[in-house]
Design a protein around this motif. Structure first.
Motif, short mmCIF file in Angstrom:
data_model
loop_
_atom_site.label_atom_id
_atom_site.label_comp_id
_atom_site.label_asym_id
_atom_site.label_seq_id
_atom_site.Cartn_x
_atom_site.Cartn_y
_atom_site.Cartn_z
N GLU A 1 -63.43 -28.97 9.47
CA GLU A 1 -62.15 -28.02 10.02
C GLU A 1 -62.90 -27.39 11.38
OE1 GLU A 1 -58.13 -25.49 9.05
OE2 GLU A 1 -59.24 -26.14 7.49
N TYR B 1 -65.28 -28.23 12.81
CA TYR B 1 -65.40 -29.30 13.91
C TYR B 1 -64.22 -30.43 14.46
CZ TYR B 1 -68.34 -33.83 15.11
OH TYR B 1 -68.82 -35.00 15.46
N CYS B 2 -63.62 -30.64 13.34
CA CYS B 2 -62.44 -31.17 14.48
C CYS B 2 -61.29 -30.16 15.02
CB CYS B 2 -61.41 -31.35 13.02
SG CYS B 2 -61.89 -32.91 11.61
N ARG B 3 -61.34 -28.83 15.01
CA ARG B 3 -60.19 -28.15 15.65
C ARG B 3 -61.09 -28.01 17.21
NH1 ARG B 3 -59.85 -23.51 12.78
NH2 ARG B 3 -58.35 -24.46 12.04
N ARG C 1 -62.03 -30.94 19.13
CA ARG C 1 -62.47 -32.30 19.37
C ARG C 1 -60.96 -32.06 20.42
NH1 ARG C 1 -58.20 -33.18 15.72
NH2 ARG C 1 -56.75 -34.61 16.07
N LEU D 1 -58.63 -38.10 16.18
CA LEU D 1 -58.54 -38.19 14.52
C LEU D 1 -59.76 -38.47 14.18
CD1 LEU D 1 -58.77 -36.06 12.26
CD2 LEU D 1 -56.27 -37.31 11.63
N CYS E 1 -63.38 -38.51 15.55
CA CYS E 1 -63.96 -37.08 14.90
C CYS E 1 -64.32 -37.93 13.20
CB CYS E 1 -62.73 -36.31 14.40
SG CYS E 1 -63.43 -34.85 14.68
N TYR E 2 -63.66 -38.40 12.95
CA TYR E 2 -64.67 -38.89 11.38
C TYR E 2 -65.30 -38.85 11.50
CZ TYR E 2 -63.38 -39.62 6.35
OH TYR E 2 -63.76 -39.96 4.71
N VAL F 1 -58.95 -32.86 5.54
CA VAL F 1 -58.57 -34.44 6.73
C VAL F 1 -57.01 -33.49 7.20
CG1 VAL F 1 -58.22 -36.02 8.16
CG2 VAL F 1 -59.58 -36.20 5.97
N ASN G 1 -53.76 -31.95 10.55
CA ASN G 1 -54.47 -32.84 11.47
C ASN G 1 -53.32 -34.29 11.14
OD1 ASN G 1 -56.02 -31.41 13.01
ND2 ASN G 1 -57.87 -31.29 10.84
#
Length: 184
Positions: free
Chosen positions: A67, A69-71, A73, A84, A87-88, A118, A124
């Protein structure tokens, strides 16, 4: 008079998380963990009744890591699902063992689905589906399913080393998939 505990639950979970990152979730054993934490196995089993309890905490830490890590991006593409997806795929390339734990295995994740992980607390997926709808996609949820199967496949290919596209090629591929799936 009992001895003061010298190792904390947080230190044990952090050591187990490091093993997961480096070697994989299935490599966490009490002996290996004790070595990594710099203690005997006794403190581990004083804090945890069994290894499954510990592994739940490690999985929760992996979910929080994803989470964060995604935040972090960057949002730089106007086409929904591109950022997204990138990022994945990048997470799969950079954190192979965590990706396997979260998105390939059936290991303990507190009954959280891939969607739950995710989507995260930042929603997201919900945000990307809304963006697709705003872009004129009639069935944005169905488009998400098609895109996600595509994106997850790319992530799995990254884990096996079979995904060698650079970011520009990945963007072009994801945009093409968005266009193709959006028309179907």
């Amino acid at each position: 008079m009992s001895r003061k505990a010298t190792i904390t639950q947080e230190e044990i979970v952090n050591a187990a998380f490091k093993i997961t990152v480096k070697e994989g979730f299935d490599q966490i054993t009490s002996r290996k963990l004790a070595g990594a934490a710099g203690c005997s196995t006794q403190p581990i089993f004083r804090i945890y009744d069994n290894m499954d309890e510990l592994k739940r905490d490690v999985a929760a830490q992996a979910i929080a890591y994803f989470e964060d890590y995604c935040r972090g991006r960057e949002q730089k593409h106007s086409t929904p699902f591109i950022d997204l997806g990138l990022c994945y795929i990048r997470f799969a390339q950079e954190h192979t063992n965590l990706f396997k734990l979260l998105f390939v295995s059936a290991d303990i994740k507190d009954n959280k689905s891939m969607y739950d992980i995710v989507n995260g607390s930042d929603e997201n997926i919900v945000r990307e589906v809304s963006r697709a709808r705003e872009a004129g996609v009639a069935d944005a949820e169905q488009l998400f399913m098609k895109m996600w199967i595509f994106i997850h496949g790319a992530g799995c290919m990254a884990v096996t080393g079979d995904y060698d596209l650079d970011e520009d090629d990945s963007v072009a591929m994801l945009e093409s998939a968005f266009e193709a799936f959006g028309k179907a």
